[in-house]
Scaffold this motif. Sequence first.
Motif, mmCIF file in Angstrom:
data_model
loop_
_atom_site.group_PDB
_atom_site.id
_atom_site.type_symbol
_atom_site.label_atom_id
_atom_site.label_comp_id
_atom_site.label_asym_id
_atom_site.label_seq_id
_atom_site.Cartn_x
_atom_site.Cartn_y
_atom_site.Cartn_z
ATOM 1 N N SER A 176 0.806 -1.356 -0.075
ATOM 2 C CA SER A 176 0.121 0.101 -0.150
ATOM 3 C C SER A 176 1.032 1.144 -0.139
ATOM 4 O O SER A 176 0.782 2.116 0.928
ATOM 5 C CB SER A 176 -0.817 -0.009 1.130
ATOM 6 N N PHE A 177 1.879 1.426 -0.868
ATOM 7 C CA PHE A 177 2.673 2.614 -1.327
ATOM 8 C C PHE A 177 2.091 3.455 -2.345
ATOM 9 O O PHE A 177 1.590 2.761 -3.355
ATOM 10 C CB PHE A 177 3.936 2.113 -0.978
ATOM 11 N N GLY A 178 2.822 4.576 -2.502
ATOM 12 C CA GLY A 178 2.457 5.254 -3.663
ATOM 13 C C GLY A 178 3.437 6.634 -3.532
ATOM 14 O O GLY A 178 4.159 6.981 -2.572
ATOM 15 N N PRO A 179 3.255 7.332 -4.347
ATOM 16 C CA PRO A 179 3.809 8.892 -4.274
ATOM 17 C C PRO A 179 3.534 9.634 -3.144
ATOM 18 O O PRO A 179 2.285 9.390 -2.871
ATOM 19 C CB PRO A 179 3.421 9.335 -5.528
ATOM 20 N N VAL A 180 4.322 10.511 -2.807
ATOM 21 C CA VAL A 180 4.247 11.550 -1.653
ATOM 22 C C VAL A 180 3.425 10.896 -0.499
ATOM 23 O O VAL A 180 4.099 9.920 -0.012
ATOM 24 C CB VAL A 180 3.690 12.865 -2.283
ATOM 25 N N ASP A 181 2.382 11.572 -0.136
ATOM 26 C CA ASP A 181 1.657 11.006 1.153
ATOM 27 C C ASP A 181 0.483 10.190 0.899
ATOM 28 O O ASP A 181 -0.480 9.886 1.736
ATOM 29 C CB ASP A 181 1.348 12.018 2.104
ATOM 30 N N TYR A 182 0.530 9.537 -0.221
ATOM 31 C CA TYR A 182 -0.650 8.606 -0.631
ATOM 32 C C TYR A 182 -0.450 7.259 -0.422
ATOM 33 O O TYR A 182 0.032 6.474 -1.332
ATOM 34 C CB TYR A 182 -1.152 8.848 -2.291
ATOM 35 N N VAL A 183 -0.375 6.940 0.780
ATOM 36 C CA VAL A 183 -0.029 5.682 1.238
ATOM 37 C C VAL A 183 -0.879 5.051 2.268
ATOM 38 O O VAL A 183 -1.748 5.729 2.899
ATOM 39 C CB VAL A 183 1.427 5.699 1.999
ATOM 40 N N PRO A 187 -5.249 -1.290 -1.815
ATOM 41 C CA PRO A 187 -4.884 -2.576 -1.962
ATOM 42 C C PRO A 187 -3.905 -3.020 -2.983
ATOM 43 O O PRO A 187 -4.146 -3.926 -3.988
ATOM 44 C CB PRO A 187 -6.121 -3.554 -1.884
ATOM 45 N N GLY A 188 -2.890 -2.249 -3.129
ATOM 46 C CA GLY A 188 -1.844 -2.378 -4.324
ATOM 47 C C GLY A 188 -1.160 -1.225 -4.298
ATOM 48 O O GLY A 188 -1.605 0.004 -4.136
ATOM 49 N N LEU A 189 -0.018 -1.465 -4.960
ATOM 50 C CA LEU A 189 0.971 -0.241 -5.411
ATOM 51 C C LEU A 189 0.433 0.559 -6.583
ATOM 52 O O LEU A 189 -0.059 0.263 -7.454
ATOM 53 C CB LEU A 189 2.385 -0.898 -5.722
ATOM 54 N N ILE A 190 0.447 2.178 -6.095
ATOM 55 C CA ILE A 190 -0.102 3.145 -6.864
ATOM 56 C C ILE A 190 1.163 3.202 -8.025
ATOM 57 O O ILE A 190 2.355 3.741 -7.894
ATOM 58 C CB ILE A 190 -0.227 4.231 -6.064
ATOM 59 N N LEU A 191 0.551 2.970 -9.277
ATOM 60 C CA LEU A 191 1.555 3.149 -10.513
ATOM 61 C C LEU A 191 1.490 4.395 -11.288
ATOM 62 O O LEU A 191 2.085 4.730 -11.955
ATOM 63 C CB LEU A 191 1.419 1.733 -11.597
ATOM 64 N N GLU A 192 0.181 4.930 -10.870
ATOM 65 C CA GLU A 192 -0.314 6.445 -11.492
ATOM 66 C C GLU A 192 -1.085 6.969 -10.676
ATOM 67 O O GLU A 192 -1.966 6.578 -9.893
ATOM 68 C CB GLU A 192 -0.929 6.244 -13.091
ATOM 69 N N LEU A 193 -0.690 8.286 -10.388
ATOM 70 C CA LEU A 193 -1.339 9.182 -9.541
ATOM 71 C C LEU A 193 -1.512 10.387 -10.168
ATOM 72 O O LEU A 193 -0.592 11.325 -10.512
ATOM 73 C CB LEU A 193 -0.683 9.247 -8.213
ATOM 74 N N LYS A 194 -2.869 10.937 -10.268
ATOM 75 C CA LYS A 194 -2.991 12.274 -10.831
ATOM 76 C C LYS A 194 -3.488 13.229 -9.858
ATOM 77 O O LYS A 194 -4.717 12.864 -9.212
ATOM 78 C CB LYS A 194 -4.183 11.836 -11.931
ATOM 79 N N LEU A 195 -2.662 14.118 -9.549
ATOM 80 C CA LEU A 195 -3.215 15.243 -8.623
ATOM 81 C C LEU A 195 -3.585 16.346 -9.430
ATOM 82 O O LEU A 195 -2.912 16.681 -10.787
ATOM 83 C CB LEU A 195 -1.867 15.347 -7.676
ATOM 84 N N PRO A 196 -3.954 17.609 -8.736
ATOM 85 C CA PRO A 196 -4.291 18.828 -9.442
ATOM 86 C C PRO A 196 -2.811 19.422 -10.102
ATOM 87 O O PRO A 196 -3.125 19.961 -11.131
ATOM 88 C CB PRO A 196 -5.131 19.816 -8.621
ATOM 89 N N ILE A 197 -1.854 19.247 -9.446
ATOM 90 C CA ILE A 197 -0.548 19.971 -9.908
ATOM 91 C C ILE A 197 0.208 19.032 -10.940
ATOM 92 O O ILE A 197 0.938 19.735 -11.509
ATOM 93 C CB ILE A 197 0.250 20.244 -8.623
ATOM 94 N N ALA A 198 -0.116 17.582 -10.767
ATOM 95 C CA ALA A 198 0.998 16.899 -11.558
ATOM 96 C C ALA A 198 0.502 15.336 -11.718
ATOM 97 O O ALA A 198 -0.431 15.120 -10.782
ATOM 98 C CB ALA A 198 2.522 16.896 -10.996
ATOM 99 N N THR A 199 0.841 14.772 -12.582
ATOM 100 C CA THR A 199 0.581 13.278 -12.690
ATOM 101 C C THR A 199 1.862 12.431 -12.615
ATOM 102 O O THR A 199 2.965 12.837 -13.475
ATOM 103 C CB THR A 199 -0.112 12.965 -13.947
ATOM 104 N N TYR A 200 2.002 11.464 -11.830
ATOM 105 C CA TYR A 200 2.962 10.726 -11.487
ATOM 106 C C TYR A 200 2.669 9.477 -12.190
ATOM 107 O O TYR A 200 1.611 8.603 -11.708
ATOM 108 C CB TYR A 200 3.314 10.521 -9.968
ATOM 109 N N THR A 201 3.705 8.916 -12.870
ATOM 110 C CA THR A 201 3.284 7.551 -13.627
ATOM 111 C C THR A 201 4.572 6.846 -13.665
ATOM 112 O O THR A 201 5.715 7.381 -13.952
ATOM 113 C CB THR A 201 3.005 7.865 -14.918
#
Length: 244
Positions: A176-183, A187-201
């Motif tokens: 249950s991990f992902g970029p910045v504080d989205y942890v 139920p799985g590793l975040i491989l893409e995270l879309k925030l208002p400021i940026a998208t992490y892929t």
Amino acid sequence: MKKYIFVYLSFALLVTNILSAQIVNGKVWYSISMEDFYKRKAKKGKAPELQRMFRMTADAAKNAQLKLVFENRQSVFQHQKGLSISDVKELDGFVKSLVAKGVYYTNLAKNTQLMQTSYEGKEYNVKSKIEKQDWTLTQEQKQIGKFLCYKAILEKEIAGRNREIIAWYAPEIPVSFGPVDYVGNLPGLILELKLPIATYTASKIELNPKNGVTIDWPTDIETMTKEAYKKEGDKVKEQLNSGW
């Protein structure tokens, strides 16, 4: 026939769970896009100078790369060390601070996260509990690399406005991990995270690397709570607004 299909699906799920359970550590590299942020700003008809600044910011973000390292119930997320994303020093630091305010250490077993950051030239560990986030899990799917990911949606207030956060997580990687504080919430590793400021892929994923993974939590830096850190930041804002 239905009985055989059920047995087959149950067996496939069991095999997936067994393989997933064997993933104990890994490394993930994320690329950054700020194109959606730039387009939103461009639509508002800003002055040419501001439009140019937003364009430079989005272009510099393309060179950013962040790395997540995880081991069992712990992780660390940070900018790739030594990587410069712009020839302009001020822009380099500005863009990096937009997509990650510091180095994020997570311990799921203790439900704790430390953000190592700088304030007035001094480094601090900002300690906080992992917040419970009310994600809506959907059945929408897409492939990221070789992993099947599912879409999750979170409504969150950011800077006084309600925003929609979108995450694509991989149940095949049951951490249950992902970029910045989205942890700690999906139920799985975040491989893409879309925030208002940026998208992490995720651009590269390395599971169970041969040399293993070691995570050392910083212990020689002053620690403050998230609330205390916010108060200090509010003081600075007040001083700036008063012309001090």
